[in-house]
Scaffold this active site. Sequence first.
Site, mmCIF file in Angstrom:
data_model
loop_
_atom_site.group_PDB
_atom_site.id
_atom_site.type_symbol
_atom_site.label_atom_id
_atom_site.label_comp_id
_atom_site.label_asym_id
_atom_site.label_seq_id
_atom_site.Cartn_x
_atom_site.Cartn_y
_atom_site.Cartn_z
ATOM 1 N N SER A 1 0.829 -1.203 0.000
ATOM 2 C CA SER A 1 0.000 0.000 0.000
ATOM 3 C C SER A 1 0.865 1.254 0.000
ATOM 4 C CB SER A 1 -0.920 0.015 1.227
ATOM 5 O OG SER A 1 -0.170 0.000 2.425
ATOM 6 N N TRP B 1 -8.049 -11.250 11.274
ATOM 7 C CA TRP B 1 -8.498 -9.874 11.318
ATOM 8 C C TRP B 1 -9.969 -9.729 10.950
ATOM 9 C CZ3 TRP B 1 -3.653 -7.113 8.848
ATOM 10 C CH2 TRP B 1 -2.557 -7.355 9.689
ATOM 11 N N HIS C 1 4.348 -11.659 3.509
ATOM 12 C CA HIS C 1 4.791 -10.623 4.443
ATOM 13 C C HIS C 1 4.287 -10.949 5.833
ATOM 14 C CE1 HIS C 1 5.568 -6.851 6.404
ATOM 15 N NE2 HIS C 1 4.288 -6.690 6.645
ATOM 16 N N GLU D 1 9.085 -7.665 9.615
ATOM 17 C CA GLU D 1 9.409 -6.488 10.416
ATOM 18 C C GLU D 1 10.769 -6.677 11.061
ATOM 19 O OE1 GLU D 1 10.272 -4.256 13.781
ATOM 20 O OE2 GLU D 1 9.692 -6.350 13.980
ATOM 21 N N HIS E 1 5.487 2.520 11.289
ATOM 22 C CA HIS E 1 4.481 2.750 12.325
ATOM 23 C C HIS E 1 4.769 3.991 13.158
ATOM 24 C CE1 HIS E 1 3.849 -1.459 11.228
ATOM 25 N NE2 HIS E 1 2.614 -1.278 11.632
#
Length: 772
Positions: A447, A575, A655, A679, A708
């Site tokens: 994104s 989610w 990911h 991450e 973040h």
Amino acid sequence: MTFPAATILGYPRIGRRRELKQAVEAHWAGRLSEPDLEAAAAELRGRTRARLVELGLGAGDSSIPESFSYYDQVLDLAVAVGAIPHRFEALRERDGSIPLAAYFAIARGDDERPPLEMTKWFDTNYHYLVPEIGPETVFSPSGDRFAAQVREARSAGFVTRPVLVGPVTFLALAKPSSDAPEGFRPLDRLDDLLPVYAEILADLAEAGAEWVQLDEHALVSQALGASDAELTRAAERAYEALGAAPSRPRVLVAAGYASLSDEAWAALAAAPIEALALDLHRGPVPAPVPGLAEKVLVGGVVDGRNIWRGDLRAAWERLQELRSLGARQVAAGTSTSLQHVPHDVADEPDLAPRLRSWLAFADQKTAQAATLGRGLTLGAEAIAADIADADAALADRREAPGVRDGQVRTRLGRLSPGDLARPSDAERAAAQQDLGLPLLPTTTIGSFPQTAEIRRARARHGRGELGTSAYESYLRDEISRVVELQEELGLDVLVHGEAERNDMVQYFAEHLQGFAVTRNGWVQSYGSRATRPSILWGDVSRPAPITVGWSSFAQSLTARPMKGMLTGPVTILAWSFVRDDQPLAETADQVALALRDEIADLEDAGIRIIQVDEPALRELLPLKAAQQPSYLAWSVAAFRLATGGAAARTQVHTHLCYSEFDVVIDAIAALDADVTSIEAARSRGEVIDDIAAAGFSHGVGPGVYDIHAPRVPSVDEVAELLERAADALPLRQVWVNPDCGLKTRGYDETVESLRNVVVATERVRAKVAALS
């Protein structure tokens, strides 16, 4: 000693319309002063207390939890005990207190200091900030926010129960500071921390708190690097000391998210505390043990994690079973805090009435707990009609069309092990050579920033103010701009930016059968960020291609490889609020089949690189070790079912984010993705050592840029992380990418950050070339 007949362990704190998010972000942007932010937060807390009384909790009996946080409950506790990293010490006030500005700096970082690392709160999608504790950490009381909120409630006529992370859990969730010696564990500092807790408890009692809730969820987990025996011994020491503390409120120790070990249950039952809250939704009623005769037991029979109305009859029966243990009192409660569910089903006019009748959000769950409490006080006859209504809703849900789809189930029944296997690594590597990728290829996770203009266009289209043709033309212009920007920056593998997507799960839910989406079902993910989890209520299938048109359009704009972007089956489950009437493995396979069809269509459209994101793979790992192998088996199988049909020439990426990867490193390898991005920025690349030690053989993109936080990483920072990866792993494996998608960032910081990433990559490439 009295305790209310019903309570909840926490309530959503972001506001029904995300009022806290809006106020906090306005404060960060300089549009709202700190006093005005404090006033907005106080107003939200006041509305919450009043609403909970309206739903059946008592204004004067401590049944209302005081569980507000500006950002994160673990950070709140770290600040309250003064446990902040040394790099933030300069932000303290002269009296040693930690002001709100410093609190936010610790959470988000600033120009000079990186923030605390984030990771998942047990097996949920909530992210907490990881404290950094070392031998040098000085524990001391800092500020009185917990007590101030008790006084605020008292002044408005409410007796509330402040909620704090317990001392054992706080230290078990922490990480050693960078100055800590090898082998040091934060839990080693328990005896130094307890006197500060005792002071906080005394302040709460002086402020008028009759009860305090200490959340000790670490005692249910076998995924924190400490054994049951170690955690039990720590709890024994902690509550022997706190139980003996003078001038304290009565203590309720809450253990949610799974069942306590037998040892921890016996230890807490014998401890000099007044009440225990147990998760009886995920665990059984435990066996009788000594010490219960003077205890209150809060039976967590209302599911705090999911949104189904549930089986009220079974919950009532579980409370009767709990009564048989011989405790002084039994109360009804939720299994966890309700921070994991939205506010109110009645606030969802777009949901079909039949579906709505099967659901319970935070308000309905609070009312359920109150109903069960009424039954405990007045007898089963007083709630017989409520139980009958719940029975009828369960029966209706079982029989409703779409809950079971024969075609979907037949297709699943025809699968074989071969459907989960791709060509060999060697065959894939050879077939993918013509992608022409350089050493250390650069890319992003998917994104690009979702600007206010994008959100307005989507909202206008949703309201019918912008026609579909005009909206799609706007999106094509946005995609064209993002592709051009990436080419100008010099990225090697491009993405289309996902301007058409509201959320990485909701977007797919809106295009798949068996899902529903909410209008106001916001749930906090971390800090000021919230998501609207979709509702997976029936069998899942894909009526038509979902992403193919946008990906193929983007690929037509460039000669560079364009990634197709999909959300993986485990993450779609994690989610979403998922049906609870069949095993998760079956539901995951249904989603995987829909994604398998999407991948085939992307390949037919000429997309050579397809990313199937699974950031939640570690998140769903059960807290109990005995349940973990089964979970890892079906979650890996679901991913491989989704990707197993991809040709050798198709490069499959995945990911993963914010996790402790050492526990699941073998499962990550078993996914058999060609490239895995992870991450690594906030942890300064710690995970790279785990990957190297595991002998991981596929491509790896350790995130070199933390998205973040609003910081722009310097070229030197990025180069340092990239060099660490290049030193630890074979160069042919290393990819360069941010640690997550860029949706929440602004364009100015994104462009500057990505430019620094590309410059750092060129520097490391040149250094490698000079050494070869």
